[in-house]
Design a protein around this motif. Structure first.
Motif, PDB file in Angstrom:
ATOM      1  N   LEU A  83      43.902  34.022  53.728  1.00 20.65           N
ATOM      2  CA  LEU A  83      44.209  35.107  52.781  1.00 20.65           C
ATOM      3  C   LEU A  83      45.705  35.450  52.764  1.00 20.65           C
ATOM      4  CD1 LEU A  83      43.066  37.153  50.747  1.00 20.65           C
ATOM      5  CD2 LEU A  83      42.637  38.715  52.658  1.00 20.65           C
ATOM      6  N   GLN A  84      46.398  35.208  53.891  1.00 24.07           N
ATOM      7  CA  GLN A  84      47.844  35.523  53.929  1.00 24.07           C
ATOM      8  C   GLN A  84      48.641  34.700  52.925  1.00 24.07           C
ATOM      9  OE1 GLN A  84      46.164  34.171  56.514  1.00 24.07           O
ATOM     10  NE2 GLN A  84      47.100  32.186  56.909  1.00 24.07           N
ATOM     11  N   TYR A  85      48.051  33.590  52.441  1.00 25.83           N
ATOM     12  CA  TYR A  85      48.755  32.740  51.469  1.00 25.83           C
ATOM     13  C   TYR A  85      48.503  33.185  50.020  1.00 25.83           C
ATOM     14  CZ  TYR A  85      48.820  29.536  55.483  1.00 25.83           C
ATOM     15  OH  TYR A  85      48.981  28.979  56.716  1.00 25.83           O
ATOM     16  N   ALA A  86      47.551  34.094  49.801  1.00 26.67           N
ATOM     17  CA  ALA A  86      47.218  34.485  48.420  1.00 26.67           C
ATOM     18  C   ALA A  86      48.384  35.261  47.815  1.00 26.67           C
ATOM     19  CB  ALA A  86      45.951  35.340  48.405  1.00 26.67           C
ATOM     20  N   PRO A  87      48.853  34.880  46.634  1.00 18.84           N
ATOM     21  CA  PRO A  87      50.014  35.563  46.059  1.00 18.84           C
ATOM     22  C   PRO A  87      49.692  36.975  45.565  1.00 18.84           C
ATOM     23  CG  PRO A  87      49.207  33.860  44.572  1.00 18.84           C
ATOM     24  CD  PRO A  87      48.418  33.731  45.836  1.00 18.84           C
ATOM     25  N   ASP A  88      48.388  37.310  45.418  1.00 21.69           N
ATOM     26  CA  ASP A  88      47.985  38.657  45.004  1.00 21.69           C
ATOM     27  C   ASP A  88      46.711  39.004  45.796  1.00 21.69           C
ATOM     28  OD1 ASP A  88      46.982  40.915  43.754  1.00 21.69           O
ATOM     29  OD2 ASP A  88      47.472  40.244  41.729  1.00 21.69           O
ATOM     30  N   LYS A  89      46.910  39.712  46.909  1.00 21.48           N
ATOM     31  CA  LYS A  89      45.765  39.990  47.814  1.00 21.48           C
ATOM     32  C   LYS A  89      44.751  40.918  47.154  1.00 21.48           C
ATOM     33  CE  LYS A  89      48.523  38.188  51.069  1.00 21.48           C
ATOM     34  NZ  LYS A  89      49.767  37.501  50.607  1.00 21.48           N
ATOM     35  N   ARG A  90      45.233  41.876  46.378  1.00 18.28           N
ATOM     36  CA  ARG A  90      44.314  42.801  45.712  1.00 18.28           C
ATOM     37  C   ARG A  90      43.398  42.020  44.763  1.00 18.28           C
ATOM     38  NH1 ARG A  90      43.614  47.848  42.930  1.00 18.28           N
ATOM     39  NH2 ARG A  90      41.422  47.554  42.387  1.00 18.28           N
ATOM     40  N   ALA A  91      43.992  41.078  43.996  1.00 19.71           N
ATOM     41  CA  ALA A  91      43.187  40.267  43.073  1.00 19.71           C
ATOM     42  C   ALA A  91      42.195  39.399  43.847  1.00 19.71           C
ATOM     43  CB  ALA A  91      44.107  39.395  42.211  1.00 19.71           C
ATOM     44  N   ALA A  92      42.619  38.887  45.007  1.00 20.67           N
ATOM     45  CA  ALA A  92      41.728  38.046  45.815  1.00 20.67           C
ATOM     46  C   ALA A  92      40.526  38.848  46.317  1.00 20.67           C
ATOM     47  CB  ALA A  92      42.496  37.452  46.994  1.00 20.67           C
ATOM     48  N   LEU A  93      40.789  40.085  46.776  1.00 22.94           N
ATOM     49  CA  LEU A  93      39.680  40.898  47.291  1.00 22.94           C
ATOM     50  C   LEU A  93      38.796  41.415  46.156  1.00 22.94           C
ATOM     51  CD1 LEU A  93      41.536  42.710  50.209  1.00 22.94           C
ATOM     52  CD2 LEU A  93      39.859  40.860  50.368  1.00 22.94           C
ATOM     53  N   ASP A  94      39.400  41.696  45.006  1.00 29.14           N
ATOM     54  CA  ASP A  94      38.592  42.057  43.823  1.00 29.14           C
ATOM     55  C   ASP A  94      37.646  40.909  43.470  1.00 29.14           C
ATOM     56  OD1 ASP A  94      39.782  44.512  43.525  1.00 29.14           O
ATOM     57  OD2 ASP A  94      41.081  43.920  41.865  1.00 29.14           O
ATOM     58  N   GLU A  95      38.160  39.683  43.567  1.00 27.89           N
ATOM     59  CA  GLU A  95      37.343  38.505  43.214  1.00 27.89           C
ATOM     60  C   GLU A  95      36.201  38.327  44.223  1.00 27.89           C
ATOM     61  OE1 GLU A  95      37.110  37.069  40.590  1.00 27.89           O
ATOM     62  OE2 GLU A  95      36.943  34.898  40.669  1.00 27.89           O
ATOM     63  N   ALA A  96      36.507  38.553  45.503  1.00 33.32           N
ATOM     64  CA  ALA A  96      35.443  38.473  46.519  1.00 33.32           C
ATOM     65  C   ALA A  96      34.363  39.510  46.223  1.00 33.32           C
ATOM     66  CB  ALA A  96      36.034  38.683  47.911  1.00 33.32           C
ATOM     67  N   ALA A  97      34.779  40.723  45.850  1.00 33.41           N
ATOM     68  CA  ALA A  97      33.813  41.791  45.526  1.00 33.41           C
ATOM     69  C   ALA A  97      32.986  41.405  44.295  1.00 33.41           C
ATOM     70  CB  ALA A  97      34.547  43.103  45.296  1.00 33.41           C
ATOM     71  N   ARG A  98      33.623  40.778  43.327  1.00 30.71           N
ATOM     72  CA  ARG A  98      32.908  40.363  42.100  1.00 30.71           C
ATOM     73  C   ARG A  98      31.814  39.349  42.427  1.00 30.71           C
ATOM     74  NH1 ARG A  98      32.506  36.263  38.725  1.00 30.71           N
ATOM     75  NH2 ARG A  98      34.048  34.945  39.740  1.00 30.71           N
ATOM     76  N   LEU A  99      32.116  38.433  43.349  1.00 29.15           N
ATOM     77  CA  LEU A  99      31.160  37.364  43.664  1.00 29.15           C
ATOM     78  C   LEU A  99      29.919  37.879  44.388  1.00 29.15           C
ATOM     79  CD1 LEU A  99      33.727  34.721  45.000  1.00 29.15           C
ATOM     80  CD2 LEU A  99      32.447  34.573  42.860  1.00 29.15           C
ATOM     81  N   LEU A 100      30.098  38.955  45.170  1.00 25.37           N
ATOM     82  CA  LEU A 100      29.017  39.409  46.056  1.00 25.37           C
ATOM     83  C   LEU A 100      27.989  40.272  45.334  1.00 25.37           C
ATOM     84  CD1 LEU A 100      31.143  40.325  49.191  1.00 25.37           C
ATOM     85  CD2 LEU A 100      29.194  38.727  49.179  1.00 25.37           C
ATOM     86  N   ARG A 101      26.747  40.140  45.761  1.00 23.67           N
ATOM     87  CA  ARG A 101      25.717  41.079  45.286  1.00 23.67           C
ATOM     88  C   ARG A 101      25.978  42.426  45.970  1.00 23.67           C
ATOM     89  NH1 ARG A 101      22.813  41.952  49.770  1.00 23.67           N
ATOM     90  NH2 ARG A 101      22.252  40.214  51.125  1.00 23.67           N
ATOM     91  N   PRO A 102      25.419  43.544  45.432  1.00 22.33           N
ATOM     92  CA  PRO A 102      25.572  44.835  46.100  1.00 22.33           C
ATOM     93  C   PRO A 102      25.061  44.747  47.547  1.00 22.33           C
ATOM     94  CG  PRO A 102      24.656  45.127  43.905  1.00 22.33           C
ATOM     95  CD  PRO A 102      24.682  43.648  44.153  1.00 22.33           C
ATOM     96  N   GLY A 103      25.851  45.223  48.480  1.00 21.84           N
ATOM     97  CA  GLY A 103      25.465  45.133  49.895  1.00 21.84           C
ATOM     98  C   GLY A 103      25.795  43.797  50.532  1.00 21.84           C
ATOM     99  N   GLY A 104      26.352  42.856  49.752  1.00 18.64           N
ATOM    100  CA  GLY A 104      26.717  41.543  50.306  1.00 18.64           C
ATOM    101  C   GLY A 104      27.870  41.667  51.283  1.00 18.64           C
ATOM    102  N   ARG A 105      27.985  40.680  52.170  1.00 21.38           N
ATOM    103  CA  ARG A 105      28.909  40.780  53.294  1.00 21.38           C
ATOM    104  C   ARG A 105      30.123  39.880  53.120  1.00 21.38           C
ATOM    105  NH1 ARG A 105      27.057  42.216  58.454  1.00 21.38           N
ATOM    106  NH2 ARG A 105      25.665  43.565  57.328  1.00 21.38           N
TER     107      ARG A 105
END
Ligand SMILES: C[S@@+](CC[C@H](N)C(=O)[O-])C[C@H]1O[C@@H](n2cnc3c(N)ncnc32)[C@H](O)[C@@H]1O
Length: 206
Positions: A83-105
């Motif tokens: 993750l330290q290499y991602a040029p936009d960490k907020r966008a990366a974490l938003d994308e992780a949240a988008r992929l997960l179902r509610p309550g996903g880990r």
């Protein structure tokens, strides 16, 4: 990671696939691996075949912030030391949240940096993050734990020095161009000491 058998695990920045394949085999889940490197993706596909996991695993080229997978389908998202290499960490974490179902880990390891030490450095100087927790909260995650991993600095220093000392041998094995990129990152890391902590984070979508 509490992925149900047959559930879906996404490995972001999967590289050559090893960690994701290991976790998916333990969890008996299906696996989708994503990495910016097409070479890494090809190696991951080969590794899945060798492990007879190819029916349960798919690897695609993509970036942290633009993963070509459906919304809300993943039971777990993981990422190892990338993750330290991602040029936009907020966008990366938003994308992780988008992929997960509610309550996903979400579970990942990554390096936090000293922003003032990386200001002029390539890659690490783009969007430097000293603490992932506020970003995780903003992206809609509840943080279960965020802990510094034991012994990371000694391991990193010892490994990077050993790789630089073995340059001649490695050049023959991996080629001069690949070694140049690897060696630059390692010598830059040893010189600038950019990392504040290596953390292991577990979080879930609310
Ligand atoms: C240190 S390697 C870790 C690979 C893998 N997670 C492992 O532990 O074996 C970092 C990986 O991040 C990938 N990467 C770097 N920037 C990326 C980005 N913006 N989006 C997706 N992957 C990225 C690289 O191609 C590389 O495979």
């Amino acid at each position: 990671m509490a992925i149900p058998a047959g559930g879906v695990l996404v490995d972001l920045a999967c590289g050559a696939g090893g960690p994701g394949l290991w976790v998916a085999s333990k969890a008996r889940s299906r696996l989708a691996g994503v990495d910016l490197s097409v070479v890494g993706v090809a190696q991951a596909r080969r590794r899945a075949q060798e492990l007879r996991f190819e029916r349960s695993a798919a690897f695609i080229a993509g970036a942290f912030s633009a993963v070509g997978l459906a919304t809300g389908r993943a039971d777990g998202v993981m990422s190892v030391d990338a993750l330290q290499y991602a040029p936009d960490k907020r966008a990366a974490l938003d994308e992780a949240a988008r992929l997960l179902r509610p309550g996903g880990r979400l579970a990942f390891t990554a390096f936090e940096v000293h922003p003032e030490r990386v200001a002029d450095l390539p890659v690490l100087g783009d969007d430097p993050v000293a603490d992932y927790e506020p970003l995780l909260e903003t992206a809609g995650f509840a943080v279960d734990s965020c802990t510094e991993t034991a012994g990371w600095r000694e391991r990193l220093t010892t490994t990077y020095r050993a790789v630089l000392d073995a340059a001649d041998t490695l050049s023959g094995e991996m080629g001069a161009q690949a070694l140049l990129a690897l060696g630059l990152e390692m010598s830059m890391t040893l010189e600038h000491d950019p990392y504040r902590r290596r953390v292991m984070v577990v979080a879930h979508t609310r």
